[in-house]
Design an enzyme around this catalytic site. Structure first.
Site, PDB file in Angstrom:
ATOM      1  N   ASP A  34     -13.334  31.673 -34.785  1.00  7.52           N
ATOM      2  CA  ASP A  34     -12.827  30.334 -35.082  1.00  7.52           C
ATOM      3  C   ASP A  34     -13.767  29.652 -36.069  1.00  7.52           C
ATOM      4  O   ASP A  34     -14.973  29.546 -35.823  1.00  7.52           O
ATOM      5  CB  ASP A  34     -12.718  29.531 -33.792  1.00  7.52           C
ATOM      6  CG  ASP A  34     -11.794  28.333 -33.929  1.00  7.52           C
ATOM      7  OD1 ASP A  34     -11.745  27.732 -35.018  1.00  7.52           O
ATOM      8  OD2 ASP A  34     -11.113  27.992 -32.947  1.00  7.52           O
ATOM      9  N   CYS A  43      -4.090  25.317 -28.328  1.00  6.75           N
ATOM     10  CA  CYS A  43      -4.937  25.375 -29.520  1.00  6.75           C
ATOM     11  C   CYS A  43      -5.332  23.955 -29.909  1.00  6.75           C
ATOM     12  O   CYS A  43      -4.495  23.173 -30.372  1.00  6.75           O
ATOM     13  CB  CYS A  43      -4.208  26.060 -30.672  1.00  6.75           C
ATOM     14  SG  CYS A  43      -5.196  26.098 -32.173  1.00  6.75           S
ATOM     15  N   GLY A  44      -6.607  23.639 -29.732  1.00  4.16           N
ATOM     16  CA  GLY A  44      -7.079  22.299 -30.039  1.00  4.16           C
ATOM     17  C   GLY A  44      -7.108  21.998 -31.518  1.00  4.16           C
ATOM     18  O   GLY A  44      -6.774  20.884 -31.943  1.00  4.16           O
ATOM     19  N   HIS A  45      -7.525  22.982 -32.344  1.00 10.96           N
ATOM     20  CA  HIS A  45      -7.551  22.697 -33.777  1.00 10.96           C
ATOM     21  C   HIS A  45      -6.136  22.453 -34.294  1.00 10.96           C
ATOM     22  O   HIS A  45      -5.923  21.653 -35.209  1.00 10.96           O
ATOM     23  CB  HIS A  45      -8.262  23.805 -34.551  1.00 10.96           C
ATOM     24  CG  HIS A  45      -7.403  24.905 -35.084  1.00 10.96           C
ATOM     25  ND1 HIS A  45      -7.091  26.043 -34.368  1.00 10.96           N
ATOM     26  CD2 HIS A  45      -6.770  25.052 -36.285  1.00 10.96           C
ATOM     27  CE1 HIS A  45      -6.337  26.836 -35.089  1.00 10.96           C
ATOM     28  NE2 HIS A  45      -6.123  26.263 -36.262  1.00 10.96           N
ATOM     29  N   SER A  97      -9.715  23.674 -27.670  1.00 11.98           N
ATOM     30  CA  SER A  97      -9.512  24.030 -26.258  1.00 11.98           C
ATOM     31  C   SER A  97     -10.804  24.582 -25.669  1.00 11.98           C
ATOM     32  O   SER A  97     -11.071  24.431 -24.468  1.00 11.98           O
ATOM     33  CB  SER A  97      -8.372  25.038 -26.118  1.00 11.98           C
ATOM     34  OG  SER A  97      -8.618  26.215 -26.870  1.00 11.98           O
TER      35      SER A  97
END
Length: 346
Positions: free
Chosen positions: A260, A98-100, A266
């Site tokens: 999102d 998870c990039g955030h 990601s």
């Protein structure tokens, strides 16, 4: 007047720090979650899914959460170089990256003393189910404040490009499959009579849902390291601007049921990996990716190429953005509550 303390309650108490990145929530579980069995983080992910899923539902579902809630559980690390380890949860299940969350957890690790602070940037190594991710957090030693975060993705790659499917009489739909810690189908909405800014989100979600299940049903994904990582996580609807400048995209994830609020870190890594593979992007060429319904932004660029299993054109993508604090939480699972593990009304 101070608030009275709750006394004599039976049940489970879980404490959290609440954050968001570009409007996408992150409920960081910091205490009260049981210790997980397993030698590796993927083992722990399986154990949580098989034995403790009621806690995921309790934290993500109503009345404590909502259908678009997202969470990160801080767990015991097994990678020697990691500063912390994390499992990702949402209303459908357990993600692998998870990039955030990386952009928020970088600040959290610095602000809560999980790493030694250094100025102008502090390095934070975060173990995720997909691998070790290195984040760099801006830090001003004079003010003691943390700021913008950038992280380098795990090896990301194009799994398949220029694929075609038929969905609901729309004719051939062209899509790419990219991996940035999770697998995404990337689809330009220039193929449809919709617009990412003005088309209602439910219509876009319905489109993404149709694409998701069609692609999932005809595609066998593989990952160089683990079969646990080889699943389609979501669909990213793009504006088709894949070469330069600003681009909009909306990520629909978790069986394409959640939207999102951020551009999806990601997903940005997966998208840029595909662009680089197709010759649309150069090394160190920065892209600004925007979630048009919210206006939230992330920046990304391919910073190096790597060989990853059979993928000789895999890349490392650097993604940057802001995470922010919204509060702290104490959540009871009270004994005798028939709805203690949550509900969703749809």
């Amino acid at each position: 007047m101070s608030s009275p303390e709750l006394q004599g309650k039976d049940g489970v108490l879980i404490k959290t720090v609440e954050m968001h990145t570009g409007g996408e929530p992150l409920r960081v579980v910091v205490s009260g979650y049981p210790r997980l069995c397993g030698d590796t983080l993927l083992d722990k992910r399986r154990y949580a899914r098989d034995h403790l899923d009621h806690l995921r539902r309790a934290l993500m579902f109503e009345p404590r959460g909502h259908k678009d809630m997202y969470g990160a559980i801080l767990v015991e690390k097994d990678a020697d170089k990691a500063d912390l380890a994390v499992l990702f949860i949402h209303c459908e299940g357990y993600s692998t990256m998870c990039g955030h969350a990386m952009l928020s957890l970088g600040r959290y690790a610095l602000d809560y003393g999980l790493v030694p602070r250094a100025s102008p940037e502090t390095e934070v190594k975060i173990q995720c189910p997909c691998g070790l991710v290195t984040a760099h957090v801006q830090y001003d030693s004079a003010s003691g404040k943390s700021g913008r975060v950038r992280f380098k993705s795990v090896p990301s790659f194009a799994f398949a490009v220029n694929q075609k499917i038929e969905i609901n009489g729309r004719g051939p739909v062209v899509y790419d499959l990219g991996y940035g810690g999770a697998f995404y189908a990337l689809v330009s909405v220039q193929q449809f009579n919709v617009d990412l800014k003005t088309t209602p989100i439910q219509e876009l979600l319905h489109l993404a849902n149709d694409i998701f299940y069609r692609v999932k049903n005809i595609t066998t994904l593989t990952h160089p390291e683990s079969a646990d990582l080889a699943f389609l996580y979501g669909v990213i609807l793009t504006d088709g601007c894949d070469t330069e400048g600003v681009s909009n995209n909306i990520c629909c994830f978790a069986e394409a049921q959640q939207v999102d609020r951020s551009p999806c870190g990601s997903g940005v890594a997966a998208r840029l990996a595909v662009q680089y593979h197709k010759g649309q992007l150069k090394l160190d060429q920065e892209r600004l990716i925007v979630q048009p319904k919210v206006g939230s932004e992330m920046r990304g660029k391919v910073v190096s190429t790597v060989t990853f299993g059979s993928y000789e054109q895999a890349v490392v993508v650097e993604v940057s953005g802001w995470g922010h604090y919204t509060g702290r939480g104490e959540y009871w699972l009270e004994e005798g509550d028939p709805l203690s593990t949550g509900l969703l009304v749809e």
